[in-house]
Write a protein that holds these residues in place. Structure first.
Motif, PDB file in Angstrom:
ATOM      1  N   SER A  46      40.634  50.877  29.350  1.00 41.43           N
ATOM      2  CA  SER A  46      41.152  50.123  30.504  1.00 41.43           C
ATOM      3  C   SER A  46      42.412  49.337  30.140  1.00 41.43           C
ATOM      4  CB  SER A  46      40.096  49.174  31.067  1.00 41.43           C
ATOM      5  OG  SER A  46      39.926  48.046  30.233  1.00 41.43           O
ATOM      6  N   ILE A  75      32.602  50.033  33.625  1.00 35.87           N
ATOM      7  CA  ILE A  75      33.206  49.285  32.508  1.00 35.87           C
ATOM      8  C   ILE A  75      33.186  47.780  32.807  1.00 35.87           C
ATOM      9  CG2 ILE A  75      34.713  51.211  31.875  1.00 35.87           C
ATOM     10  CD1 ILE A  75      37.072  49.432  33.059  1.00 35.87           C
ATOM     11  N   SER A  76      33.491  47.004  31.810  1.00 30.83           N
ATOM     12  CA  SER A  76      33.683  45.543  31.969  1.00 30.83           C
ATOM     13  C   SER A  76      32.520  44.886  32.722  1.00 30.83           C
ATOM     14  CB  SER A  76      35.006  45.273  32.712  1.00 30.83           C
ATOM     15  OG  SER A  76      36.096  45.908  32.078  1.00 30.83           O
ATOM     16  N   ARG A  85      37.682  34.379  42.708  1.00 30.76           N
ATOM     17  CA  ARG A  85      36.475  34.737  43.470  1.00 30.76           C
ATOM     18  C   ARG A  85      36.035  33.566  44.337  1.00 30.76           C
ATOM     19  NH1 ARG A  85      36.272  37.810  38.995  1.00 30.76           N
ATOM     20  NH2 ARG A  85      34.901  39.622  38.761  1.00 30.76           N
ATOM     21  N   SER A 102      38.171  50.433  36.658  1.00 31.73           N
ATOM     22  CA  SER A 102      38.183  48.973  36.706  1.00 31.73           C
ATOM     23  C   SER A 102      36.912  48.508  37.400  1.00 31.73           C
ATOM     24  CB  SER A 102      39.399  48.478  37.486  1.00 31.73           C
ATOM     25  OG  SER A 102      39.274  47.091  37.745  1.00 31.73           O
ATOM     26  N   SER A 103      36.298  47.477  36.846  1.00 29.97           N
ATOM     27  CA  SER A 103      35.100  46.915  37.491  1.00 29.97           C
ATOM     28  C   SER A 103      35.486  46.135  38.745  1.00 29.97           C
ATOM     29  CB  SER A 103      34.374  45.986  36.518  1.00 29.97           C
ATOM     30  OG  SER A 103      35.122  44.798  36.314  1.00 29.97           O
ATOM     31  N   GLN A 104      36.772  45.826  38.886  1.00 30.82           N
ATOM     32  CA  GLN A 104      37.195  45.033  40.047  1.00 30.82           C
ATOM     33  C   GLN A 104      36.982  45.778  41.367  1.00 30.82           C
ATOM     34  OE1 GLN A 104      41.221  43.761  39.281  1.00 30.82           O
ATOM     35  NE2 GLN A 104      40.634  42.490  37.536  1.00 30.82           N
ATOM     36  N   TYR A 152      31.925  41.158  34.130  1.00 28.02           N
ATOM     37  CA  TYR A 152      32.649  40.648  35.293  1.00 28.02           C
ATOM     38  C   TYR A 152      31.836  40.833  36.574  1.00 28.02           C
ATOM     39  CZ  TYR A 152      36.614  39.871  32.282  1.00 28.02           C
ATOM     40  OH  TYR A 152      37.424  39.391  31.291  1.00 28.02           O
ATOM     41  N   ASP A 185      39.638  41.749  27.801  1.00 30.52           N
ATOM     42  CA  ASP A 185      40.782  40.821  27.706  1.00 30.52           C
ATOM     43  C   ASP A 185      40.782  40.109  26.357  1.00 30.52           C
ATOM     44  OD1 ASP A 185      41.205  41.642  30.286  1.00 30.52           O
ATOM     45  OD2 ASP A 185      40.863  39.688  31.223  1.00 30.52           O
ATOM     46  N   LYS A 189      40.349  32.158  35.519  1.00 30.68           N
ATOM     47  CA  LYS A 189      41.021  32.951  36.554  1.00 30.68           C
ATOM     48  C   LYS A 189      40.005  33.715  37.383  1.00 30.68           C
ATOM     49  CE  LYS A 189      42.044  37.049  35.488  1.00 30.68           C
ATOM     50  NZ  LYS A 189      42.571  38.312  34.932  1.00 30.68           N
ATOM     51  N   SER A 190      39.048  34.357  36.692  1.00 27.86           N
ATOM     52  CA  SER A 190      38.080  35.201  37.404  1.00 27.86           C
ATOM     53  C   SER A 190      37.227  34.370  38.356  1.00 27.86           C
ATOM     54  CB  SER A 190      37.174  35.913  36.397  1.00 27.86           C
ATOM     55  OG  SER A 190      37.955  36.784  35.610  1.00 27.86           O
ATOM     56  N   LYS A 236      46.372  47.838  32.708  1.00 26.47           N
ATOM     57  CA  LYS A 236      46.407  46.409  33.035  1.00 26.47           C
ATOM     58  C   LYS A 236      47.871  45.951  33.161  1.00 26.47           C
ATOM     59  CE  LYS A 236      41.749  45.992  32.023  1.00 26.47           C
ATOM     60  NZ  LYS A 236      40.575  45.205  31.922  1.00 26.47           N
ATOM     61  N   THR A 252      42.674  40.322  40.464  1.00 23.79           N
ATOM     62  CA  THR A 252      41.567  39.585  41.081  1.00 23.79           C
ATOM     63  C   THR A 252      41.896  39.100  42.490  1.00 23.79           C
ATOM     64  OG1 THR A 252      42.348  37.547  40.036  1.00 23.79           O
ATOM     65  CG2 THR A 252      40.590  38.758  38.893  1.00 23.79           C
TER      66      THR A 252
HETATM   67  O1  LIG Z   1      36.956  40.891  37.643  1.00 22.57           O
HETATM   68  C1  LIG Z   1      37.695  40.215  36.914  1.00 22.57           C
HETATM   69  O2  LIG Z   1      37.862  38.985  37.086  1.00 22.57           O
HETATM   70  C2  LIG Z   1      38.399  40.894  35.810  1.00 22.57           C
HETATM   71  C3  LIG Z   1      37.936  42.098  35.353  1.00 22.57           C
HETATM   72  C4  LIG Z   1      38.541  42.792  34.197  1.00 22.57           C
HETATM   73  O3  LIG Z   1      39.234  43.929  34.681  1.00 22.57           O
HETATM   74  P1  LIG Z   1      38.637  45.446  34.629  1.00 22.57           P
HETATM   75  O4  LIG Z   1      37.368  45.474  35.354  1.00 22.57           O
HETATM   76  O5  LIG Z   1      39.731  46.215  35.302  1.00 22.57           O
HETATM   77  O6  LIG Z   1      38.470  45.781  33.173  1.00 22.57           O
HETATM   78  C5  LIG Z   1      39.509  41.905  33.417  1.00 22.57           C
HETATM   79  O7  LIG Z   1      40.303  42.664  32.561  1.00 22.57           O
HETATM   80  C6  LIG Z   1      40.396  41.113  34.348  1.00 22.57           C
HETATM   81  O8  LIG Z   1      41.287  40.284  33.639  1.00 22.57           O
HETATM   82  C7  LIG Z   1      39.561  40.214  35.230  1.00 22.57           C
END
Ligand SMILES: O=C(O)C1=C[C@@H](OP(=O)(O)O)[C@@H](O)[C@H](O)C1
Ligand SMILES: C=C(OP(=O)(O)O)C(=O)O
Length: 445
Positions: free
Chosen positions: A347, A206-207, A36, A177-179, A210, A324, A31-32, A351, A104
């Protein structure tokens, strides 16, 4: 090997106890990486062939949004798409975009649209309107974007109008969130026309893995980001996204976690194909957690295999890097020889649902003793897992994780798991239960 299919996704699914799992699963695309890649291919100059794209709710919303923005794409077969890049200039300047519950999609699109400019609204399912986006909006509005909340401040829906972007140095919070950082990074080359753009991360990011996926894919589309640890990132001017021609989407490492955990709990070997040693996804490190719990893991370039070695060992670890896949550890902890603690996972609360609270509630139904903290969960397994009806909170990972509770690695039991609303797996893995049934040595449903 039984290859049953549930007739259709009913409003619940009854899973029979399964004593042994074994087999190979070809994973759906990540998915990620899929979302992207779709956005970068759309923003790039040239046409990109994307192979192995995930077909699920989250990628459908990205594909739908791109089409509404005037980006042309063709589907060549189920998993191959051709995206005709617009080279940074979107043909449609006003659109209403449905983002489902895809983080995403909404986060990177918000940044790209705010920088490109136009008149756009972005909204999603009701839970999307409870998922924070304020840190991203603040970061963008501080450099001249015009983003407003049309509902609750800090949350979608959003209205984006054309702003006057000027960013040489900007900052974004990284601890929710790293997003948000991913979104700003992906939009940065669109702002760095004549001067460098530096992004400072505020708060502990965090995360982190990613962000590595983001940087890796940006690089494949021709943009290099200079990195100073995890606190500052710089994009030099004059870099444009350019199609790499063809791009292959790896299998989804988070989706792999359910099958690997099954192999570690109930015999195995279970092999997943599509991710391996060379993966760019942080969630492949889930396999290390299983190793720590005593499972045997073998890895190839493009596959990972898990088998059990008797009862799993309890684990106490920080899971911030794999939020995740960590959910899968929480359910695997039901089969461990003692109390497990999963730390640094705050986090989870923001979600698809409040996953700390949902996980605690559902694990308790199975007889586990659970302590839920602000950013941790502690799980003591029951002697025998109780039969239960599991609520899934419209969270694909709750449904996929709790299918593992139908396995019995420890003691004979004649109960079954009922999974409510199993179709929520469509967010990232529409065929999940069929894939799970294919490794079960007994009839699953
Ligand atoms: O950048 C990404 O593809 C993701 C980042 C993560 O989120 P967080 O950065 O909010 O933890 C993850 O939980 C999410 O399923 C996908
Ligand atoms: C948190 C998740 O999704 P999203 O990309 O919507 O943040 C997830 O898939 O577990």
């Amino acid at each position: 090997m039984p290859h049953q299919k549930p007739k259709h996704y009913p409003h619940h699914l009854d899973l029979q106890p399964v004593m042994h799992v074994e087999g190979t699963v070809r994973l759906p695309g990540s998915k990620s990486i899929s979302n992207r890649t779709l956005l970068l291919a759309a923003l790039a100059g040239g046409t990109t062939t994307i192979r192995g794209l995930l077909a699920s709710d989250d990628t459908l919303v990205m594909l739908g949004a791109l089409r509404s923005l005037g980006v042309k794409w063709d589907q060549l077969d189920e998993h191959t798409h051709l995206v005709h890049g617009v080279d940074g200039v979107l043909p449609v300047h006003a659109a209403d975009l449905f983002m489902g519950n895809a983080g995403t999609a909404i986060r990177p699109l918000t940044a790209a649209l705010a920088v490109i400019g136009g008149d756009y609204t972005l909204h999603g399912v009701s839970r999307m309107h409870e998922r924070p986006i304020g840190d991203l909006v603040d970061a963008l509005n501080a450099i001249g974007a015009q983003i407003e909340y049309t509902g609750e401040p800090g949350f979608p829906p959003l209205r984006i109008r054309r702003g006057h972007i000027h960013a040489e140095r900007m900052s974004v919070r990284g601890n929710v969130s790293s997003q948000f950082l991913t979104a700003v990074l992906m939009a940065a080359p669109l702002m760095a026309k004549t001067h460098p753009v530096s992004i400072d991360v505020v708060g502990e990011l965090i995360s982190k893995p990613y962000i590595e996926i983001t940087l890796n894919l940006m690089r494949r589309f021709g943009v290099r980001v200079e990195q100073d640890g995890w606190t500052s990132f710089t994009v030099q001017p004059g870099q444009h996204y350019a199609s790499p021609g063809e791009i292959y989407v790896e299998g989804d490492a988070s989706s792999a976690s359910y099958f690997l955990a099954a192999g570690a709990i109930a015999g195995g070997p279970v092999r997943v194909e599509g991710v391996g040693r060379d993966s760019i996804q942080g969630d492949v490190r889930f396999a290390e957690a299983l190793e720590q719990m005593g499972a045997t893991i073998t890895r190839g370039d493009n596959w990972i295999e898990a088998r059990s070695n008797g009862v799993l060992k309890a684990i106490d670890a920080d899971f911030n890097h794999i939020p995740d896949a960590a959910m899968t550890i929480a359910v695997a902890a039901l089969y461990a020889d003692g109390t497990s603690t999963l730390r640094n996972i705050a986090s989870w609360r923001v979600k698809e649902t409040d996953r700390l609270s949902a996980m605690a509630t559902e694990l308790r139904k199975l007889g586990a003793l659970v302590e839920e903290g602000p950013d941790f969960i502690r799980i003591t397994p029951p002697e025998i897992i109780a039969a239960a009806t599991i609520d899934t909170y419209d969270d694909h990972r709750m449904a996929m994780c709790f299918s593992l509770a139908s396995l019995d690695g420890r003691a004979l039991r004649g109960n079954q798991m009922r999974i409510n609303d199993p179709k929520c797996v469509a967010k990232t893995f529409p065929e999940y239960f069929e894939a799970f049934a294919s490794i079960a040595r007994e009839e699953l449903f």
